[in-house]
Design an enzyme around this catalytic site. Structure first.
Site, PDB file in Angstrom:
ATOM      1  N   GLU A  73       1.657  33.176  36.331  1.00 22.77           N
ATOM      2  CA  GLU A  73       0.771  33.671  35.271  1.00 22.77           C
ATOM      3  C   GLU A  73       0.875  32.807  34.007  1.00 22.77           C
ATOM      4  O   GLU A  73       0.476  33.250  32.924  1.00 22.77           O
ATOM      5  CB  GLU A  73       1.114  35.139  34.977  1.00 22.77           C
ATOM      6  CG  GLU A  73       0.774  36.037  36.169  1.00 22.77           C
ATOM      7  CD  GLU A  73       1.085  37.506  35.951  1.00 22.77           C
ATOM      8  OE1 GLU A  73       2.237  37.811  35.590  1.00 22.77           O
ATOM      9  OE2 GLU A  73       0.197  38.335  36.134  1.00 22.77           O
ATOM     10  N   TYR A 119       3.917  53.360  13.629  1.00 26.80           N
ATOM     11  CA  TYR A 119       4.509  52.131  14.171  1.00 26.80           C
ATOM     12  C   TYR A 119       3.600  51.436  15.168  1.00 26.80           C
ATOM     13  O   TYR A 119       3.605  50.210  15.285  1.00 26.80           O
ATOM     14  CB  TYR A 119       5.914  52.396  14.725  1.00 26.80           C
ATOM     15  CG  TYR A 119       6.909  52.384  13.594  1.00 26.80           C
ATOM     16  CD1 TYR A 119       7.520  51.205  13.200  1.00 26.80           C
ATOM     17  CD2 TYR A 119       7.150  53.542  12.851  1.00 26.80           C
ATOM     18  CE1 TYR A 119       8.375  51.171  12.113  1.00 26.80           C
ATOM     19  CE2 TYR A 119       8.005  53.525  11.765  1.00 26.80           C
ATOM     20  CZ  TYR A 119       8.616  52.336  11.405  1.00 26.80           C
ATOM     21  OH  TYR A 119       9.451  52.296  10.324  1.00 26.80           O
TER      22      TYR A 119
HETATM   23 ZN   LIG Z   1       0.966  40.229  35.635  1.00 29.79          ZN
END
Ligand SMILES: [Zn+2]
Length: 212
Positions: A73, A119
């Site tokens: 990736e 937050y």
């Molecule tokens: Zn992934």
């Protein structure tokens, strides 16, 4: 921070993320920008057992220089760095609650989660949904690049979050905040929610601009 220190920090955060069940198996990847390229977690590696010396080292053109082969990736990371010149690190996880939200049919694709806590607004802000593409599809990188130019965090449909930060700590903490907010959102499903108002969100954004 020196490259040696950054390698140790990537491994330490990887161990912590894995130990808390925020990712599993060989899923999830982390990258850090260096002066002349990137460090990335290797393909097929568990974030729980990263060896600092074997992290993938890429040059400024994204070519593999040394260490193990980078995550499959890697193109997602490079797409975000291309769109965000100041991003110092990126975290991508298949964290359960964020992935669950990424599979919901009825969400606003411009901003998937409501501003339920201060937050979340301070660390994530808005979260667009990137349409589904098969893993490795170059159209996925294109879609991510387009959205990342105006958002440091995006959610890949039926897949998981990709989050950039000015530093490794910023990217990790924002990813964790996103996962916890996804969990809260799912816990609250079906109950009437009182999210922060537009005015409350605007005040937070003014006082605490997200560092990315
Ligand atoms: Zn992934």
């Amino acid at each position: 921070m020196s490259e040696a220190k950054l390698r140790e920090r990537v491994a330490a955060f990887g161990r912590s993320i894995f130990a808390r069940g925020l990712t599993f198996g060989a899923t999830g990847n982390i990258s850090v920008r260096l002066d002349d390229g990137w460090l990335m977690t290797p393909t097929g590696s568990s974030l729980g057992e990263l060896d600092p010396a074997r992290l993938s080292r890429l040059d400024a053109q994204g070519r593999h220089l040394s260490g193990d082969k980078p995550t499959k990736e890697f193109f997602l990371h490079l797409a975000v760095y291309e769109a965000r010149a100041k991003a110092g690190a990126i975290v991508h996880l298949h964290s359960t609650h964020s992935v669950a939200v990424s599979c919901l049919a009825e969400v606003d694709p411009q901003d998937v989660l409501p501003p339920i806590t201060a937050y979340y607004v301070m660390r994530v802000g808005t979260l667009p949904l990137v349409p589904y593409y098969p893993p490795g599809d170059l159209d996925l990188a294109k879609a991510v690049r387009e959205m990342a130019s105006s958002h440091h965090a995006v959610l890949l449909a039926n897949h998981g979050p990709v989050v950039a930060g000015a530093s490794l700590e910023d990217a990790v903490y924002a990813t964790e905040e996103l996962e916890e907010t996804a969990k809260l959102f799912l816990l609250l499903r079906g109950a009437p929610i009182r999210p922060l108002t537009a005015e409350q969100v605007a005040t937070l954004r003014q006082r605490y601009p997200v560092r990315t």
